[in-house]
Design a protein around this motif. Structure first.
Motif, PDB file in Angstrom:
ATOM      1  N   VAL A  27       3.055   3.148   7.380  1.00 42.43           N
ATOM      2  CA  VAL A  27       4.146   4.009   7.255  1.00 42.43           C
ATOM      3  C   VAL A  27       5.121   4.374   9.039  1.00 42.43           C
ATOM      4  N   GLN A  62       3.049  12.569   2.333  1.00 40.94           N
ATOM      5  CA  GLN A  62       1.630  11.452   2.445  1.00 40.94           C
ATOM      6  C   GLN A  62       0.352  11.552   1.560  1.00 40.94           C
ATOM      7  N   ALA A 109       6.164   4.099   3.057  1.00 43.37           N
ATOM      8  CA  ALA A 109       7.163   4.711   2.772  1.00 43.37           C
ATOM      9  C   ALA A 109       8.653   4.769   2.905  1.00 43.37           C
TER      10      ALA A 109
END
Length: 346
Positions: A9, A92, A104
């Motif tokens: 991410v 998340q 992400a």
């Protein structure tokens, strides 16, 4: 589910992106592709399929957390190939599995679809990021409400774009269902998709309409066993037993409320999905169901209370009106009596 996922991410990715921002879409797609390629290379050559860089690609949001847990669990029961989970809109996930990475991605927002009747499809455009992973030789995409029941690694062996037909589409032309597909990404296709996205209409208000408009003439058809929609069961009873992928459309097996009259008849397929839950997932689902039922009961009781209050108010109004009517009738009777007495003794 075992090993910790390898999270890649990055804070450089916004939570949403406008479909009209073509340059931004292409820039983010290139960024995501670099991140995914670096992760896949870090796994070493042993994780490739016949020397080709491949991955299962999933898209998830918080609403699909349980669905993704079951999907990853079912995939890991039949394959060791890499899984790339695209976590959309700031979600998340807590998923854990070997060779799983979480990347992400922004939600893709297409403004002309925001007022669509098919509201549940508005956020499905996020799966279009799959077309940006041009460093992969091939990928297999699966919606978060899918369940894999048999090995499907052979889907990586083809070329081009492959998907199963949507047997329940009400369009006058053949339509594929975009909940599961195999893709050999390339830059030309990626550019064509993102550059045409702002002006491309969607017959269903979501990604399926857009992808059929772009690829409907170039699809290699997969058998329905590779994307067997839950809603096929009434017209193909028992066919789910041969399905390699069951796609839980439209009602999700982790939700309480039915979306169609025939949903209760398909509970057997929901049980097939539930069997894949671990104890934590089952408790999470039961807790959510209890909360949903409790909220429904609270809402129903509140509505009943409002109805009872309205009825009580109406009764009071009727009683007041009746008293006025009776009083008026009494006055009329007295007046008639007075006239009668006056006539008799006058």
């Amino acid at each position: 589910m075992g090993a910790e996922p390898h999270a890649i991410v990055t804070s450089a990715v916004p939570e949403t992106i406008d479909a009209r921002a073509t340059d931004d879409l292409l820039a983010v797609a290139a960024h995501l592709d670099r991140m995914a390629a670096a992760w896949l290379d870090s796994l070493g050559p042993s994780i490739r399929r016949d020397g080709r860089r491949v991955a299962y690609v999933l898209v998830g949001t918080a609403e699909y957390a349980l669905g993704l847990d079951v999907l990853v669990r079912s995939l890991r029961a039949v394959t060791d190939l890499p899984i790339l989970l695209l976590a959309a809109g700031g979600w998340q996930p807590a998923l854990q599995a070997p060779n799983l990475a979480v990347l992400a991605v922004p939600e893709i927002i297409k403004q002309d679809l925001e007022g669509s009747m098919a509201a549940r499809f508005r956020r499905t455009l996020t799966k279009l990021w799959t077309f940006g992973f041009v460093s992969l030789d091939r990928l297999v995409y699966l919606d978060g409400d899918c369940l894999v029941r048999q090995p499907i690694d052979d889907l990586f062996d083809g070329a081009g774009f492959a998907a199963a037909p949507d047997l329940l589409s009400n369009q006058p032309f053949p339509v594929f269902n975009s909940g599961a597909f195999a893709l050999s990404p390339d830059a030309a296709l990626r550019n064509a998709l993102f550059e045409s996205l702002p002006a491309t209409p969607s017959f269903d208000g979501g990604d399926q309409g857009i992808l059929n408009a772009l690829l409907g003439n170039d699809v290699r058809w997969l058998p329905i066993r590779d994307n067997y929609l839950r809603t096929y069961e009434p017209i193909l009873p028992g066919a789910a037993r041969a399905a390699r992928v069951i796609h839980y459309s439209a009602k999700k097996p982790w939700t309480v409320v039915s979306e169609a009259v025939g949903d209760p008849a398909l509970l057997g397929l929901d049980d097939v999905w539930t069997e894949r839950l671990d104890r934590a997932g089952l408790m999470e689902m039961v807790t959510a169901w209890r909360r949903s039922v409790a909220e429904s009961e609270i809402a129903a009781n509140a509505a009943l209370g409002r109805v009872e209050a309205d009825l009580a108010l109406q009764r009071r109004r009727i009683n007041r009106l009746m008293r006025r009517v009776l009083a008026g009738l009494g006055l009329v009777a007295l007046l008639q009596l007075a006239l009668l007495v006056a006539w008799l003794f006058g």
